[in-house]
Design a protein around this motif. Structure first.
Motif, PDB file in Angstrom:
ATOM      1  N   LEU A 381       0.922  -1.222   0.113  1.00 50.49           N
ATOM      2  CA  LEU A 381       0.135   0.005  -0.041  1.00 50.49           C
ATOM      3  C   LEU A 381       0.995   1.520   0.095  1.00 50.49           C
ATOM      4  O   LEU A 381       0.455   2.346  -0.560  1.00 50.49           O
ATOM      5  N   SER A 382       1.937   1.232   0.523  1.00 45.07           N
ATOM      6  CA  SER A 382       2.924   2.252   0.619  1.00 45.07           C
ATOM      7  C   SER A 382       3.695   2.593  -0.754  1.00 45.07           C
ATOM      8  O   SER A 382       4.309   3.782  -0.891  1.00 45.07           O
ATOM      9  N   LEU A 383       3.460   1.562  -1.618  1.00 44.18           N
ATOM     10  CA  LEU A 383       4.395   1.741  -2.895  1.00 44.18           C
ATOM     11  C   LEU A 383       3.900   2.943  -3.912  1.00 44.18           C
ATOM     12  O   LEU A 383       4.856   3.617  -4.515  1.00 44.18           O
ATOM     13  N   VAL A 384       2.543   2.886  -3.960  1.00 46.63           N
ATOM     14  CA  VAL A 384       1.975   4.002  -4.889  1.00 46.63           C
ATOM     15  C   VAL A 384       2.417   5.491  -4.418  1.00 46.63           C
ATOM     16  O   VAL A 384       2.797   6.169  -5.298  1.00 46.63           O
ATOM     17  N   PRO A 385       2.279   5.544  -3.036  1.00 47.14           N
ATOM     18  CA  PRO A 385       2.570   7.149  -2.575  1.00 47.14           C
ATOM     19  C   PRO A 385       4.012   7.125  -2.958  1.00 47.14           C
ATOM     20  O   PRO A 385       4.596   8.265  -3.270  1.00 47.14           O
ATOM     21  N   TYR A 386       4.853   6.294  -2.789  1.00 49.11           N
ATOM     22  CA  TYR A 386       6.435   6.371  -2.929  1.00 49.11           C
ATOM     23  C   TYR A 386       6.667   6.522  -4.407  1.00 49.11           C
ATOM     24  O   TYR A 386       7.385   7.446  -4.722  1.00 49.11           O
ATOM     25  N   LEU A 387       6.175   5.758  -5.343  1.00 52.32           N
ATOM     26  CA  LEU A 387       6.488   5.781  -6.816  1.00 52.32           C
ATOM     27  C   LEU A 387       5.924   7.276  -7.181  1.00 52.32           C
ATOM     28  O   LEU A 387       6.751   7.857  -7.977  1.00 52.32           O
ATOM     29  N   LEU A 388       4.790   7.641  -6.788  1.00 51.14           N
ATOM     30  CA  LEU A 388       4.506   8.887  -7.257  1.00 51.14           C
ATOM     31  C   LEU A 388       5.041  10.193  -6.835  1.00 51.14           C
ATOM     32  O   LEU A 388       5.458  11.157  -7.576  1.00 51.14           O
ATOM     33  N   ALA A 389       5.737  10.082  -5.523  1.00 51.29           N
ATOM     34  CA  ALA A 389       6.693  11.126  -5.047  1.00 51.29           C
ATOM     35  C   ALA A 389       7.901  11.177  -5.886  1.00 51.29           C
ATOM     36  O   ALA A 389       8.453  12.150  -6.223  1.00 51.29           O
ATOM     37  N   ALA A 390       8.339   9.857  -6.158  1.00 48.85           N
ATOM     38  CA  ALA A 390       9.599   9.752  -6.956  1.00 48.85           C
ATOM     39  C   ALA A 390       9.637  10.245  -8.413  1.00 48.85           C
ATOM     40  O   ALA A 390      10.396  10.969  -8.951  1.00 48.85           O
ATOM     41  N   GLY A 391       8.534   9.952  -8.823  1.00 47.71           N
ATOM     42  CA  GLY A 391       8.116  10.459 -10.159  1.00 47.71           C
ATOM     43  C   GLY A 391       7.908  11.925 -10.240  1.00 47.71           C
ATOM     44  O   GLY A 391       8.415  12.538 -11.237  1.00 47.71           O
ATOM     45  N   TYR A 392       7.049  12.497  -9.119  1.00 46.89           N
ATOM     46  CA  TYR A 392       7.191  14.097  -9.198  1.00 46.89           C
ATOM     47  C   TYR A 392       8.649  14.563  -9.405  1.00 46.89           C
ATOM     48  O   TYR A 392       8.824  15.600  -9.873  1.00 46.89           O
ATOM     49  N   ALA A 393       9.327  14.215  -8.493  1.00 49.18           N
ATOM     50  CA  ALA A 393      10.960  14.551  -8.340  1.00 49.18           C
ATOM     51  C   ALA A 393      11.533  14.548  -9.722  1.00 49.18           C
ATOM     52  O   ALA A 393      12.382  15.249 -10.161  1.00 49.18           O
ATOM     53  N   LEU A 394      11.323  13.481 -10.331  1.00 49.14           N
ATOM     54  CA  LEU A 394      12.019  13.237 -11.695  1.00 49.14           C
ATOM     55  C   LEU A 394      11.385  14.204 -12.833  1.00 49.14           C
ATOM     56  O   LEU A 394      12.191  14.783 -13.545  1.00 49.14           O
ATOM     57  N   ARG A 395      10.172  14.356 -12.562  1.00 52.40           N
ATOM     58  CA  ARG A 395       9.526  15.480 -13.362  1.00 52.40           C
ATOM     59  C   ARG A 395      10.044  17.003 -13.375  1.00 52.40           C
ATOM     60  O   ARG A 395      10.135  17.550 -14.202  1.00 52.40           O
ATOM     61  N   LEU A 396      10.358  17.225 -12.083  1.00 50.48           N
ATOM     62  CA  LEU A 396      10.746  18.481 -11.819  1.00 50.48           C
ATOM     63  C   LEU A 396      12.319  18.701 -12.518  1.00 50.48           C
ATOM     64  O   LEU A 396      12.464  19.700 -13.064  1.00 50.48           O
ATOM     65  N   THR A 397      13.129  17.711 -12.365  1.00 52.27           N
ATOM     66  CA  THR A 397      14.336  17.481 -12.849  1.00 52.27           C
ATOM     67  C   THR A 397      14.195  17.721 -14.405  1.00 52.27           C
ATOM     68  O   THR A 397      15.214  18.520 -14.952  1.00 52.27           O
ATOM     69  N   LEU A 398      13.389  17.098 -14.903  1.00 50.96           N
ATOM     70  CA  LEU A 398      13.343  17.062 -16.456  1.00 50.96           C
ATOM     71  C   LEU A 398      12.872  18.407 -16.977  1.00 50.96           C
ATOM     72  O   LEU A 398      13.185  18.801 -18.042  1.00 50.96           O
ATOM     73  N   THR A 399      11.757  19.008 -16.293  1.00 52.47           N
ATOM     74  CA  THR A 399      10.972  20.101 -16.798  1.00 52.47           C
ATOM     75  C   THR A 399      11.712  21.413 -16.487  1.00 52.47           C
ATOM     76  O   THR A 399      11.708  22.449 -17.155  1.00 52.47           O
ATOM     77  N   GLY A 400      12.886  21.180 -15.237  1.00 56.39           N
ATOM     78  CA  GLY A 400      13.393  22.350 -14.792  1.00 56.39           C
ATOM     79  C   GLY A 400      12.687  23.085 -14.011  1.00 56.39           C
ATOM     80  O   GLY A 400      13.308  24.252 -13.480  1.00 56.39           O
ATOM     81  N   GLU A 401      11.473  22.666 -13.751  1.00 56.67           N
ATOM     82  CA  GLU A 401      10.617  23.511 -12.656  1.00 56.67           C
ATOM     83  C   GLU A 401      11.222  23.502 -11.113  1.00 56.67           C
ATOM     84  O   GLU A 401      11.717  22.526 -10.880  1.00 56.67           O
ATOM     85  N   SER A 402      11.375  24.836 -10.567  1.00 57.49           N
ATOM     86  CA  SER A 402      11.958  25.056  -9.470  1.00 57.49           C
ATOM     87  C   SER A 402      13.483  25.421  -9.540  1.00 57.49           C
ATOM     88  O   SER A 402      14.148  25.508  -8.578  1.00 57.49           O
ATOM     89  N   TYR A 403      14.018  24.859 -10.785  1.00 56.95           N
ATOM     90  CA  TYR A 403      15.486  25.043 -11.118  1.00 56.95           C
ATOM     91  C   TYR A 403      15.925  26.223 -11.822  1.00 56.95           C
ATOM     92  O   TYR A 403      17.023  26.513 -11.881  1.00 56.95           O
ATOM     93  N   ASP A 404      14.941  27.060 -11.991  1.00 57.07           N
ATOM     94  CA  ASP A 404      15.161  28.475 -13.015  1.00 57.07           C
ATOM     95  C   ASP A 404      16.026  29.276 -12.138  1.00 57.07           C
ATOM     96  O   ASP A 404      16.591  30.014 -12.773  1.00 57.07           O
ATOM     97  N   THR A 405      15.743  29.529 -10.863  1.00 59.27           N
ATOM     98  CA  THR A 405      16.561  30.569 -10.180  1.00 59.27           C
ATOM     99  C   THR A 405      17.769  29.736  -9.381  1.00 59.27           C
ATOM    100  O   THR A 405      18.695  30.265  -8.830  1.00 59.27           O
ATOM    101  N   ASN A 406      17.516  28.381  -9.205  1.00 65.26           N
ATOM    102  CA  ASN A 406      18.750  27.727  -8.451  1.00 65.26           C
ATOM    103  C   ASN A 406      18.914  26.396  -9.216  1.00 65.26           C
ATOM    104  O   ASN A 406      18.394  25.561  -8.788  1.00 65.26           O
ATOM    105  N   ALA A 407      19.882  26.455 -10.067  1.00 63.18           N
ATOM    106  CA  ALA A 407      19.976  25.336 -10.896  1.00 63.18           C
ATOM    107  C   ALA A 407      20.899  24.192 -10.182  1.00 63.18           C
ATOM    108  O   ALA A 407      21.103  23.099 -10.846  1.00 63.18           O
TER     109      ALA A 407
END
Length: 491
Positions: A381-407
């Motif tokens: 039951l814990s795997l879905v929350p963990y996978l989605l959190a990791a996926g969100y972190a991967l999405r941020l790095t790929l899109t550059g969101e939140s890295y525009d001012t601090n890369a």
């Protein structure tokens, strides 16, 4: 299982405590991380690993789990820094990255995982008592379940009346769980039997890459269970004297806990043949130490476990209710779950939590191995929350969101997030179809809460994409129930 959630207060005093608690040095911060991650699951490791693999498989399994869980810890730490506004829990990352319905599933799954984890506590306590009182069996007899249900509701009414864990209780719990564990490791090091260790090296099977992979795969949910709460290390950032100490405390604390878990597992193979280890009653650490030093060893482990688990249960129950309560305050759960009583306890969320714990306790009556069942279901039951959190972190790095001012560190964060996604995906594969379908059996009915929430806000219940996800969950639940009814899926 981890008890870091005990650090989260169900009230609103956390912010007020921040300024006074921010002066903690590195070693104290590291100790907090260690104390929060070491839970009841460690007491069950010898049997759980021996049922799946030998020494070599265990070494590989802890290496895989260590790297994977450390990547997850770094993911949560990065998200805490990059998205400080998302402070409503792990599910907030799923919602921000993939939408409201996946966010709901993440919140509901995280809560359900905590509830099932609480059931494993009761099973372990009653199994421990069962060594002296046969009527309790291995925690899955009618008497054991009945006493556990009484305990669940006794804790419930205590919390509803405003009783919460105190610092003194936390200190007792920490000592109760760490002293027996450290003594266990020292005794097994001193009495190490090289011949027995060698005999258990291959796990009693013909050595082959395929067999070894199967053995390692079979241990993955066990390692997830004992590491649940790894995301809590980043919570301690507000307590740090220096910001850089947070990362250091995370690494030092995690590696210390990993060394302890691996030592308990590996050293046990030097005491008894693998078949005997696999047949020990839970908590299996008690049986291992008894085989070395006699009855007092089993008594030491048993007392330490019971005190530790009872102390931790209060924190876990509060945490589980808090997940629903905070989600309801953010309008991700029905409004009735925001209800508090005069004592400030989230009474509606607590009732739902105690009801689910009671229901899963009843299900253990039909389980062949109640502790293994609750352990694996909790982890699944814990795997879905963990996978989605990791996926969100991967999405941020790929899109550059939140890295525009601090890369700074974007490439490192990309590698960490990618490894975390690979690891959590592998965990879902390792869990197998059986526990994925059982998870759907819990997820699908929970969607009723999502429907209520949408109707309260006057919104359309499902978007087209959400409807597809809902249908998948329902189909999975139907197949799961059918599998249980026909015996194709066993618990």
């Amino acid at each position: 299982m981890s008890e870091h959630r005990g650090e989260h207060k169900a009230g609103h005093g956390a912010v007020a405590q921040t300024s006074s608690a921010r002066k903690l040095p590195l070693l104290t911060l590291t100790a907090m991380v260690v104390g929060s991650m070491v839970g009841a699951g460690v007491f069950s490791l010898p049997r759980n690993f021996a049922q799946a693999t030998g020494v070599l498989g265990a070494l590989i399994a802890w290496t895989v789990a260590g790297v994977g869980m450390l990547m997850l810890a770094f993911v949560f730490q990065t998200l805490a820094v990059r998205k400080p506004d998302l402070n409503a829990g792990v599910y907030a990352y799923a919602k921000a990255g993939f939408g409201e319905f996946p966010g709901f599933f993440s919140a509901f799954g995280y809560w359900a995982s905590a509830c099932v984890g609480n059931v494993s506590y009761w099973v372990l306590i009653k199994s421990t008592i069962g060594a002296a009182v046969p009527g309790f069996g291995e925690g899955d007899t009618l008497l054991a379940v009945a006493v556990s249900v009484v305990g669940v509701w006794a804790f419930h009414f205590m919390i509803v009346r405003g009783v919460k864990e105190a610092a003194a209780i936390n200190k007792i719990v920490t000592i109760a769980k760490l002293v027996p564990l450290l003594l266990f490791v020292v005794i097994l090091l001193v009495t190490f039997k090289a011949g027995m260790f060698g005999a258990n090296f291959w796990g009693g099977r013909q050595p082959s890459a395929g067999a070894l992979f199967g053995q390692v795969k079979a241990t993955m949910l066990v390692t997830v269970f004992v590491f649940l709460g790894v995301e809590g290390a980043s919570v301690y950032s507000r307590y740090a004297r220096r910001r850089e100490d947070v990362g250091r405390a995370t690494v030092l604390g995690f590696l210390s806990v990993l060394a302890l878990f691996a030592s308990v597992t590996i050293l046990s193979y030097a005491t008894l043949p693998q078949g005997e280890l696999a047949g020990l009653r839970q908590p299996s650490m008690a049986g291992v130490l008894e085989s070395v030093v006699g009855g007092w060893g089993a008594a030491l482990i048993s007392v330490g476990l019971i005190v530790s688990v009872l102390g931790a249960y209060l924190a876990w129950t509060l945490m589980a209710a808090e997940v629903l309560f905070v989600a309801a305050k953010d309008e991700d759960m029905p409004a009735f779950l925001r209800r508090e009583n005069a004592k400030g306890a989230p009474v509606a969320a607590l009732v739902m939590t105690s009801v689910l714990i009671t229901a899963v306790l009843a299900i253990t009556l039909f389980s062949d191995d109640a502790f293994a069942f609750t352990l694996k279901l909790c982890s699944s039951l814990s795997l879905v929350p963990y996978l989605l959190a990791a996926g969100y972190a991967l999405r941020l790095t790929l899109t550059g969101e939140s890295y525009d001012t601090n890369a700074q560190g974007r490439r490192r964060d990309l590698m960490v997030a990618a490894l975390a996604v690979v690891y959590t995906t592998f965990l879902i594969f390792a869990a197998g179809l059986e526990f994925l379908l059982l998870s759907f059996v819990i997820y699908a009915p929970g969607t009723i809460l999502f429907i209520i929430t949408r109707r309260e806000r006057g919104r359309k219940v499902f978007s087209p994409a959400e409807l597809v996800l809902f249908v998948v969950a329902v189909v999975g639940a139907v197949i799961g129930v059918a599998g249980l009814a026909t015996g194709l899926i066993t618990i």
